[in-house]
Scaffold this motif. Structure first.
Motif, PDB file in Angstrom:
ATOM      1  N   SER A  31       0.825  -1.206   0.000  1.00 37.12           N
ATOM      2  CA  SER A  31       0.000   0.000   0.000  1.00 37.12           C
ATOM      3  C   SER A  31       0.857   1.253   0.000  1.00 37.12           C
ATOM      4  N   PHE A  32       1.974   1.216   0.742  1.00 36.95           N
ATOM      5  CA  PHE A  32       2.897   2.348   0.779  1.00 36.95           C
ATOM      6  C   PHE A  32       3.484   2.607  -0.608  1.00 36.95           C
ATOM      7  N   LEU A  33       3.906   1.550  -1.295  1.00 35.74           N
ATOM      8  CA  LEU A  33       4.473   1.706  -2.630  1.00 35.74           C
ATOM      9  C   LEU A  33       3.425   2.227  -3.620  1.00 35.74           C
ATOM     10  N   VAL A  34       2.187   1.774  -3.462  1.00 36.49           N
ATOM     11  CA  VAL A  34       1.106   2.274  -4.320  1.00 36.49           C
ATOM     12  C   VAL A  34       0.899   3.761  -4.077  1.00 36.49           C
ATOM     13  N   SER A  35       0.945   4.188  -2.812  1.00 34.70           N
ATOM     14  CA  SER A  35       0.798   5.608  -2.485  1.00 34.70           C
ATOM     15  C   SER A  35       1.924   6.437  -3.095  1.00 34.70           C
ATOM     16  N   ILE A  36       3.133   5.904  -3.033  1.00 37.25           N
ATOM     17  CA  ILE A  36       4.275   6.602  -3.626  1.00 37.25           C
ATOM     18  C   ILE A  36       4.070   6.765  -5.134  1.00 37.25           C
ATOM     19  N   CYS A  37       3.704   5.681  -5.803  1.00 37.22           N
ATOM     20  CA  CYS A  37       3.486   5.738  -7.252  1.00 37.22           C
ATOM     21  C   CYS A  37       2.345   6.695  -7.609  1.00 37.22           C
ATOM     22  N   SER A  38       1.269   6.671  -6.817  1.00 35.55           N
ATOM     23  CA  SER A  38       0.133   7.557  -7.075  1.00 35.55           C
ATOM     24  C   SER A  38       0.535   9.017  -6.921  1.00 35.55           C
ATOM     25  N   ALA A  39       1.314   9.311  -5.876  1.00 39.04           N
ATOM     26  CA  ALA A  39       1.763  10.685  -5.651  1.00 39.04           C
ATOM     27  C   ALA A  39       2.652  11.159  -6.792  1.00 39.04           C
ATOM     28  N   ILE A  40       3.571  10.313  -7.224  1.00 41.57           N
ATOM     29  CA  ILE A  40       4.458  10.673  -8.334  1.00 41.57           C
ATOM     30  C   ILE A  40       3.644  10.950  -9.597  1.00 41.57           C
ATOM     31  N   TYR A  41       2.644  10.122  -9.842  1.00 41.32           N
ATOM     32  CA  TYR A  41       1.826  10.308 -11.043  1.00 41.32           C
ATOM     33  C   TYR A  41       1.010  11.600 -10.954  1.00 41.32           C
ATOM     34  N   LEU A  42       0.407  11.862  -9.775  1.00 42.29           N
ATOM     35  CA  LEU A  42      -0.388  13.077  -9.614  1.00 42.29           C
ATOM     36  C   LEU A  42       0.454  14.328  -9.804  1.00 42.29           C
ATOM     37  N   ILE A  43       1.677  14.293  -9.293  1.00 40.87           N
ATOM     38  CA  ILE A  43       2.557  15.449  -9.449  1.00 40.87           C
ATOM     39  C   ILE A  43       2.973  15.616 -10.908  1.00 40.87           C
ATOM     40  N   SER A  44       3.132  14.493 -11.607  1.00 41.24           N
ATOM     41  CA  SER A  44       3.604  14.546 -12.993  1.00 41.24           C
ATOM     42  C   SER A  44       2.551  15.046 -13.970  1.00 41.24           C
ATOM     43  N   ILE A  45       1.251  14.936 -13.621  1.00 38.12           N
ATOM     44  CA  ILE A  45       0.217  15.351 -14.574  1.00 38.12           C
ATOM     45  C   ILE A  45       0.098  16.866 -14.676  1.00 38.12           C
ATOM     46  N   GLY A  46       0.713  17.587 -13.739  1.00 32.46           N
ATOM     47  CA  GLY A  46       0.729  19.036 -13.853  1.00 32.46           C
ATOM     48  C   GLY A  46      -0.303  19.723 -12.977  1.00 32.46           C
ATOM     49  N   GLN A  47      -0.053  20.984 -12.730  1.00 35.74           N
ATOM     50  CA  GLN A  47      -0.885  21.778 -11.827  1.00 35.74           C
ATOM     51  C   GLN A  47      -2.263  22.051 -12.410  1.00 35.74           C
ATOM     52  N   GLU A  48      -2.359  22.217 -13.735  1.00 37.80           N
ATOM     53  CA  GLU A  48      -3.650  22.536 -14.337  1.00 37.80           C
ATOM     54  C   GLU A  48      -4.655  21.403 -14.133  1.00 37.80           C
ATOM     55  N   ALA A  49      -4.218  20.172 -14.313  1.00 40.17           N
ATOM     56  CA  ALA A  49      -5.118  19.032 -14.120  1.00 40.17           C
ATOM     57  C   ALA A  49      -5.544  18.924 -12.669  1.00 40.17           C
ATOM     58  N   ARG A  50      -4.599  19.148 -11.744  1.00 38.23           N
ATOM     59  CA  ARG A  50      -4.946  19.085 -10.317  1.00 38.23           C
ATOM     60  C   ARG A  50      -5.907  20.202  -9.941  1.00 38.23           C
ATOM     61  N   ALA A  51      -5.778  21.366 -10.565  1.00 34.36           N
ATOM     62  CA  ALA A  51      -6.689  22.482 -10.285  1.00 34.36           C
ATOM     63  C   ALA A  51      -8.111  22.141 -10.704  1.00 34.36           C
ATOM     64  N   VAL A  52      -8.246  21.448 -11.842  1.00 33.24           N
ATOM     65  CA  VAL A  52      -9.573  21.027 -12.294  1.00 33.24           C
ATOM     66  C   VAL A  52     -10.191  20.051 -11.307  1.00 33.24           C
ATOM     67  N   LEU A  53      -9.375  19.120 -10.807  1.00 33.45           N
ATOM     68  CA  LEU A  53      -9.873  18.140  -9.840  1.00 33.45           C
ATOM     69  C   LEU A  53     -10.245  18.809  -8.530  1.00 33.45           C
ATOM     70  N   ASP A  54      -9.441  19.770  -8.086  1.00 29.76           N
ATOM     71  CA  ASP A  54      -9.741  20.489  -6.852  1.00 29.76           C
ATOM     72  C   ASP A  54     -11.049  21.256  -6.983  1.00 29.76           C
ATOM     73  N   ALA A  55     -11.297  21.824  -8.154  1.00 32.48           N
ATOM     74  CA  ALA A  55     -12.558  22.537  -8.390  1.00 32.48           C
ATOM     75  C   ALA A  55     -13.736  21.581  -8.335  1.00 32.48           C
ATOM     76  N   LEU A 252       8.335  16.876  -6.575  1.00 37.87           N
ATOM     77  CA  LEU A 252       8.576  15.679  -5.778  1.00 37.87           C
ATOM     78  C   LEU A 252       9.311  16.026  -4.486  1.00 37.87           C
ATOM     79  N   THR A 253      10.222  16.996  -4.560  1.00 44.53           N
ATOM     80  CA  THR A 253      11.007  17.367  -3.379  1.00 44.53           C
ATOM     81  C   THR A 253      10.130  17.963  -2.293  1.00 44.53           C
ATOM     82  N   THR A 254       9.227  18.867  -2.677  1.00 49.22           N
ATOM     83  CA  THR A 254       8.365  19.497  -1.679  1.00 49.22           C
ATOM     84  C   THR A 254       7.323  18.530  -1.133  1.00 49.22           C
ATOM     85  N   TYR A 255       6.908  17.569  -1.953  1.00 50.74           N
ATOM     86  CA  TYR A 255       5.885  16.621  -1.491  1.00 50.74           C
ATOM     87  C   TYR A 255       6.466  15.590  -0.532  1.00 50.74           C
TER      88      TYR A 255
END
Length: 292
Positions: A31-55, A252-255
């Motif tokens: 589960s920890f490794l899955v969380s790491i991979c998920s976080a890396i992927y979310l960060i890699s998709i860019g801020q614009e995509a995350r902003a849409v999801l946050d909205a 990745l560094t800040t996360y």
């Protein structure tokens, strides 16, 4: 009539974690490794995509084109999330229904997991269709009641909404053994649970309720204690504690701060415990209800 103990079913997941700590440890690492991979992927998709999801989470109205693009970016992670859930569910089912099939801490990726994924997809479609029908029916009833006045329309709308929510819950509980049946009988069993759970609604509801309450209490205690320890470690800075639940995803560094990594380790253990506790009751119910 064959029956089962709701209390025993609810506590089965806790028994698994107590008797098989090494297995749970492997699940926690997974589960920890899955969380790491998920976080890396979310960060890699860019801020614009995350902003849409946050909205979307904030119930704002995002641009449909941007939302579609964000969903396309998230599709691989959603598929992976579905597969991870099925892998973990199958691992719990193996312990209780097929203990000789060990694998790596009962974790595998094979036809059992694919059948569970297919069943989940079918159920999502059926649930969406049923929800649409319920919303349409509730709206029609409210519209008819409006002829009797606004007060009557509000009362009828509230009553019909409660009725349909209760109906959906009843159907969900009656069909809740479908994954266990699908795993045990190695076939996609969409409606077989309905016959098997005849007369067992309240036992199943009690088992699920006790299991969910148990894991919620443990999760709350663990998060509270961990947050208090972090607060003490950072000199009482509550803002630093809050960053665990809303981390900086710009890089990745800040996360992946030391505190965040430790938090993900704790969350991994809680995730492993969650799957054991929540999945086990249905497996126990199926095992007891099909026992000759």
């Amino acid at each position: 009539m064959t029956a089962f103990s709701a209390t025993d079913a609810a506590l089965e997941g806790f028994r698994i974690t107590r008797e098989r700590p090494r297995v749970v440890l492997v699940w926690a690492v997974f589960s920890f490794l899955v969380s790491i991979c998920s976080a890396i992927y979310l960060i890699s998709i860019g801020q614009e995509a995350r902003a849409v999801l946050d909205a979307r989470v904030a119930e704002q109205a995002p641009d449909l084109q941007a939302f579609g693009a964000a969903m396309a970016d998230l599709a691989p992670m959603m598929v992976m999330g579905l597969l991870v859930q099925c892998v973990m569910a199958a691992a719990v089912y193996r312990i209780l229904l097929r203990p000789e099939d060990r694998g790596l801490a009962y974790l595998k990726v094979g036809m059992d997991e694919l059948r569970l994924a297919a069943l989940t997809f079918i159920y999502v479609l059926l649930a969406s269709l049923m929800l649409a029908v319920v919303v349409l029916a509730a709206g029609l009833i409210a519209a008819l009641a409006s002829f009797a006045g606004q007060g009557a329309a509000i009362l009828v709308a509230a009553a019909s909404e409660l009725f349909f929510l209760g109906l959906l819950f009843y159907v969900a509980v009656r069909l809740s053994l479908a994954p266990a049946i699908t795993f045990a009988e190695q076939r996609i069993a969409i409606f077989d649970s309905w016959r098997l759970t005849h007369g067992q609604f309240w036992r199943l509801t009690g088992a699920y309720f006790l299991a969910i309450c148990g894991i919620m209490v443990i999760a709350l205690l663990v998060v509270t204690i961990f947050s208090a320890l972090v607060a003490v470690a950072v000199g009482g800075d509550l803002q630093a504690v809050g960053k665990m639940f809303a981390p900086d995803q710009t890089s990745l560094t800040t996360y992946f701060s030391p505190v965040m990594i430790i938090y993900l380790l704790v969350a991994g253990w809680l995730s492993a415990l969650y799957y054991a506790v929540v999945i086990a009751p249905a497996a126990v119910a199926y095992r007891e209800l099909t026992r000759a």
